[in-house]
Design a protein around this motif. Structure first.
Motif, PDB file in Angstrom:
ATOM      1  N   GLN A  12       0.966  -1.124   0.329  1.00 16.91           N
ATOM      2  CA  GLN A  12      -0.267   0.034  -0.173  1.00 16.91           C
ATOM      3  C   GLN A  12       0.807   1.194   0.279  1.00 16.91           C
ATOM      4  OE1 GLN A  12      -2.529   0.216   3.539  1.00 16.91           O
ATOM      5  NE2 GLN A  12      -3.746  -1.516   2.911  1.00 16.91           N
ATOM      6  N   LEU A  16      -2.221   5.754   0.614  1.00 12.00           N
ATOM      7  CA  LEU A  16      -3.257   5.267   0.821  1.00 12.00           C
ATOM      8  C   LEU A  16      -3.789   4.885   2.031  1.00 12.00           C
ATOM      9  CD1 LEU A  16      -6.226   3.950  -0.177  1.00 12.00           C
ATOM     10  CD2 LEU A  16      -4.415   2.155  -0.947  1.00 12.00           C
ATOM     11  N   GLN A  17      -2.214   4.761   3.507  1.00 10.40           N
ATOM     12  CA  GLN A  17      -2.526   4.289   4.720  1.00 10.40           C
ATOM     13  C   GLN A  17      -2.894   5.628   4.943  1.00 10.40           C
ATOM     14  OE1 GLN A  17       0.971   1.846   6.475  1.00 10.40           O
ATOM     15  NE2 GLN A  17       2.103   1.175   4.195  1.00 10.40           N
ATOM     16  N   TYR A  19      -4.498   8.167   3.781  1.00 11.70           N
ATOM     17  CA  TYR A  19      -6.109   8.253   3.301  1.00 11.70           C
ATOM     18  C   TYR A  19      -6.889   7.448   5.127  1.00 11.70           C
ATOM     19  CZ  TYR A  19     -10.528   8.127   1.738  1.00 11.70           C
ATOM     20  OH  TYR A  19     -11.183   7.564   1.016  1.00 11.70           O
ATOM     21  N   ARG A  20      -6.762   5.928   5.084  1.00 13.54           N
ATOM     22  CA  ARG A  20      -7.178   4.947   5.836  1.00 13.54           C
ATOM     23  C   ARG A  20      -7.219   5.702   7.356  1.00 13.54           C
ATOM     24  NH1 ARG A  20      -5.745  -0.387   1.905  1.00 13.54           N
ATOM     25  NH2 ARG A  20      -7.082   0.213   0.516  1.00 13.54           N
ATOM     26  N   ALA A  23      -9.347   8.373   8.168  1.00 17.50           N
ATOM     27  CA  ALA A  23     -10.567   8.017   7.379  1.00 17.50           C
ATOM     28  C   ALA A  23     -11.112   7.390   8.130  1.00 17.50           C
ATOM     29  CB  ALA A  23     -11.018   6.992   5.761  1.00 17.50           C
ATOM     30  N   SER A  24     -10.253   6.693   8.851  1.00 20.99           N
ATOM     31  CA  SER A  24     -11.196   5.470  10.023  1.00 20.99           C
ATOM     32  C   SER A  24     -11.248   6.541  11.388  1.00 20.99           C
ATOM     33  CB  SER A  24      -9.628   4.525   9.746  1.00 20.99           C
ATOM     34  OG  SER A  24     -10.477   3.485  11.288  1.00 20.99           O
ATOM     35  N   ALA A  57      -3.029  12.347   0.700  1.00 15.04           N
ATOM     36  CA  ALA A  57      -3.994  12.036   0.923  1.00 15.04           C
ATOM     37  C   ALA A  57      -5.652  13.042   1.762  1.00 15.04           C
ATOM     38  CB  ALA A  57      -3.725  11.232   2.152  1.00 15.04           C
ATOM     39  N   ASP A  64     -13.485  13.375  -1.384  1.00 16.39           N
ATOM     40  CA  ASP A  64     -13.990  12.284  -1.134  1.00 16.39           C
ATOM     41  C   ASP A  64     -15.315  12.911  -0.084  1.00 16.39           C
ATOM     42  OD1 ASP A  64     -13.858   9.723  -2.931  1.00 16.39           O
ATOM     43  OD2 ASP A  64     -12.490   9.050  -1.412  1.00 16.39           O
TER      44      ASP A  64
END
Length: 255
Positions: A12, A16-17, A19-20, A23-24, A57, A64
């Protein structure tokens, strides 16, 4: 609060990490709606990534609909009960809510059939006086009122949808499943005005506060008009996203 990014983790990319993770954290309530994220300098340090990686990110989270930049104040978490339109093909209110992880519901204010007016018949391509199905609802996201929606459709075209329960059900899903109508495009006009006393009472606002009014005609995949309607949004719970293109760039040079 946020752990460091692990380089090469499961293939990854670091952005992306990041971002996640963010978001989490928003989903868990660590970063609550309306709050400001820590400064980029602090975030990049705690995540052990460069500012450039962090900004990739953050821009994706903004695209989004999870974050919003504020000039001079960094990044803020978007309030969840916000409708965002501009998708293609047209999405129902329920589908837009699902994309944001929200629960859509409605208070049905009126539901029934009546003879259509001359203007309605002209817009829908039916004979004057033909029956139309009308549905008026107060739309909510996670039980928060966000919009007043009124729609009108040819009754003969949507006969199987007339008696359904739309307090929680999706109108467009019903049209697809029961009537074979697939929404394809909409002619949409958006304008702003002050809330009337009726608007304000239904939407939990003060009279005169800003509302955005969308008026539209929706067409199916056979290019038939099947719906005309109006939706009144609270100005603080609506966002329209679109793409502006320079179409002149595609024109051939003058001879």
């Amino acid at each position: 609060m946020l752990r460091s990014v692990r380089k090469g983790s499961d293939g990854q990319p670091p952005s992306l990490q990041v971002y996640r993770m963010i978001a989490s954290a928003i989903a868990r309530g660590t970063f609550r709606p309306g709050t400001r994220l820590p400064p980029e300098r602090d975030l990049s340090s705690s995540l052990a990534v460069s500012r450039a990686t962090l900004r990739v990110a953050l821009r994706a989270l903004h695209d989004d609909g999870l974050l919003e930049p504020t000039h001079g104040s960094g990044w803020h978490v978007v309030a969840p009960s916000v409708v965002e339109e501009g998708q293609e093909p047209p999405l129902s209110f329920t589908e837009m809510a699902a994309l944001r992880g929200l629960r859509a519901s409605a208070e049905v204010l009126h539901q029934g059939t009546r003879p259509g007016t001359i203007d309605e018949a002209d817009d829908l391509g039916i004979a004057p006086g033909s029956e139309v199905f009308c549905l008026d609802r107060l739309r909510k996201l996670d039980d928060v009122p966000v919009a007043l929606a009124s729609t009108c459709m040819p009754a003969a075209m949507v006969e199987a949808a007339v008696s359904q329960d739309y307090s929680t059900g999706s109108l467009y899903a019903t049209l697809r499943e029961r009537c074979g109508i697939n929404p394809d495009r909409a002619d949409y006009v958006l304008s702003a005005r002050g809330a009337t006393s009726d608007d304000a009472e239904q939407l939990g606002m003060r009279e005169g506060e800003a509302v955005l009014v969308g008026k539209y005609t929706c067409f199916d995949d056979r290019d038939r008009p099947f719906e005309i309607g109006q939706i009144i949004y609270r100005g603080d719970r609506y966002r329209f996203r679109t793409v502006l293109r320079n179409r002149r760039a595609a024109l051939p040079p003058h001879p």
